[in-house]
Design an enzyme around this catalytic site. Structure first.
Site, PDB file in Angstrom:
ATOM      1  N   SER A 281     -26.440 -22.362  54.776  1.00 39.79           N
ATOM      2  CA  SER A 281     -25.920 -23.520  55.497  1.00 39.79           C
ATOM      3  C   SER A 281     -26.034 -24.811  54.695  1.00 39.79           C
ATOM      4  CB  SER A 281     -26.652 -23.670  56.839  1.00 39.79           C
ATOM      5  OG  SER A 281     -28.058 -23.772  56.644  1.00 39.79           O
TER       6      SER A 281
ATOM      7  N   ILE B 273     -22.365 -25.925  49.804  1.00 43.61           N
ATOM      8  CA  ILE B 273     -21.236 -25.044  49.532  1.00 43.61           C
ATOM      9  C   ILE B 273     -20.916 -24.189  50.751  1.00 43.61           C
ATOM     10  CG2 ILE B 273     -20.473 -23.065  48.161  1.00 43.61           C
ATOM     11  CD1 ILE B 273     -21.809 -24.288  45.759  1.00 43.61           C
TER      12      ILE B 273
ATOM     13  N   CYS C 135     -18.874 -23.179  39.164  1.00 42.00           N
ATOM     14  CA  CYS C 135     -17.786 -24.158  39.243  1.00 42.00           C
ATOM     15  C   CYS C 135     -17.223 -24.440  37.851  1.00 42.00           C
ATOM     16  CB  CYS C 135     -18.252 -25.432  39.931  1.00 42.00           C
ATOM     17  SG  CYS C 135     -19.711 -26.205  39.207  1.00 42.00           S
TER      18      CYS C 135
ATOM     19  N   GLY D  34     -27.992 -29.256  45.407  1.00 37.30           N
ATOM     20  CA  GLY D  34     -29.245 -29.106  46.134  1.00 37.30           C
ATOM     21  C   GLY D  34     -30.358 -28.591  45.247  1.00 37.30           C
TER      22      GLY D  34
ATOM     23  N   THR E  20     -29.889 -24.995  43.627  1.00 40.35           N
ATOM     24  CA  THR E  20     -28.998 -24.950  42.463  1.00 40.35           C
ATOM     25  C   THR E  20     -29.678 -25.526  41.231  1.00 40.35           C
ATOM     26  OG1 THR E  20     -27.046 -25.112  43.876  1.00 40.35           O
ATOM     27  CG2 THR E  20     -26.767 -25.693  41.562  1.00 40.35           C
ATOM     28  N   ARG E  21     -30.436 -26.594  41.414  1.00 40.96           N
ATOM     29  CA  ARG E  21     -31.108 -27.224  40.281  1.00 40.96           C
ATOM     30  C   ARG E  21     -32.073 -26.255  39.586  1.00 40.96           C
ATOM     31  NH1 ARG E  21     -30.693 -32.935  40.241  1.00 40.96           N
ATOM     32  NH2 ARG E  21     -29.555 -33.714  42.055  1.00 40.96           N
TER      33      ARG E  21
END
Length: 312
Positions: free
Chosen positions: A15, A18, A133, A166, A169-170
């Site tokens: 949630s 993405i 991406c 977020g 991802t980092r």
């Protein structure tokens, strides 16, 4: 009266940014998909609250909550927008139920898919991976060059707008870099590939990527064919990512002997470098999120069309 087309039901796991974007795009623009559920692990997440407001069934129990939903059997496609580790567990939990998975993490359990390049080859795969991406932006260009002439080496530089990224991802930037590098070869067709992915504090709605490819063909006719192939690929990608375009004309420059920036694999001789500058612009959200969402939606809609055709 026209024929009523039954939409294919989909769910989203995750949630965050993405996952929320996938939710919104399915609700707003898809004519073939129906959003049937969103699940996460944070009861207070904005994504679950947003789904609730749209009347989409939700659960804060992750994949376990999805499995328990009354209409779970009606769901055909599941988008996973969590993390690589979580996706492995989610895929294992969903495998016995025959759901089609679209993986937006770096887990890459299934084939790497870039819609404009290799989607047709993997429409039957139970679990497809959307690379990154940066990969969705740059790998089509590598593929466009390699379908004209051999590419011993390709390198892509893909900045990611840091604002919408977020914490999950980092922590996975290295994984995303590795997945993109692998896709440059497996999907793009380069003998060897390297990806450089960096967090960029620039305007998130505008993303600029660079592709550098080494080729070993000095023939001007080949160079002209490479330019035509790239322009054709740009149009193919722009069909599902409208803000995708060339930033400037394609540059093909001669390389002095022993002066290539990186030694190509296998000692292949190279004569020229193809330099491509890309720009992706989105009016409503971060460009890097738009790339992943648009590509994933393209895959889901093609799978849905295949599923519907097989039922008739």
């Amino acid at each position: 009266m026209g024929e009523v087309v039954s939409r294919v039901k989909v769910a989203v796991i995750g949630s965050g940014g993405i996952g929320s974007d996938v939710l919104i795009e399915v609700l707003r623009s898809s004519e073939t998909l129906e959003m049937a559920a969103m699940v996460g692990i944070d009861p207070a997440s904005e994504g679950l609250a947003r789904a609730d407001r749209f009347g989409v069934p939700t659960s804060a129990r992750g994949v376990a909550g999805l499995l328990c939903m009354e209409h779970f059997d009606e769901i055909d496609i599941v988008f996973d927008a969590t993390t690589a580790g979580a996706h492995k567990a989610n895929a294992a939990a969903l495998e016995p139920h025959g759901k089609r998975l679209i993986d937006l993490t770096s887990a890459a359990l299934g084939p790497l898919v870039v819609p404009a390049v290799d989607l047709d080859q993997h429409l039957d795969a139970p679990n497809v991976n959307m690379v990154t991406c940066g990969g969705q932006a740059t790998i089509p260009i590598v593929a466009a060059i390699s379908r004209v002439t051999a590419v011993p080496y390709a390198e892509v530089v893909a900045p990611i707008a840091s604002k919408p990224v977020g914490p999950g991802t980092r922590t996975m930037i290295d994984d995303f870099t590795e997945t993109t590098s692998r896709a440059i070869e497996a999907v793009g067709g380069a003998t060897a590939g390297r990806a450089i992915i960096v967090l960029d504090p620039a305007e998130p709605r505008l993303m600029r990527d660079t592709v550098l490819a080494l080729i070993g063909d000095p023939d001007p006719k080949t160079h002209a064919a490479v330019r035509v192939s790239i322009e054709s690929m740009i149009a193919d990608v722009a069909a599902y990512i409208p803000g995708y375009r060339l930033k400037q004309p394609v540059q093909i420059t001669a390389i002095l002997p022993d002066a290539s920036p990186h030694p190509p694999a296998g000692g292949a001789a190279v004569t020229h470098q193809v330099s491509v500058s890309l720009e992706v612009e989105c009016a409503t959200r971060a460009a890097n999120v738009d790339l992943m969402t648009s590509a994933a939606l393209r895959v889901a809609e093609r799978i849905a069309a295949t599923t519907s055709a097989s039922v008739k």
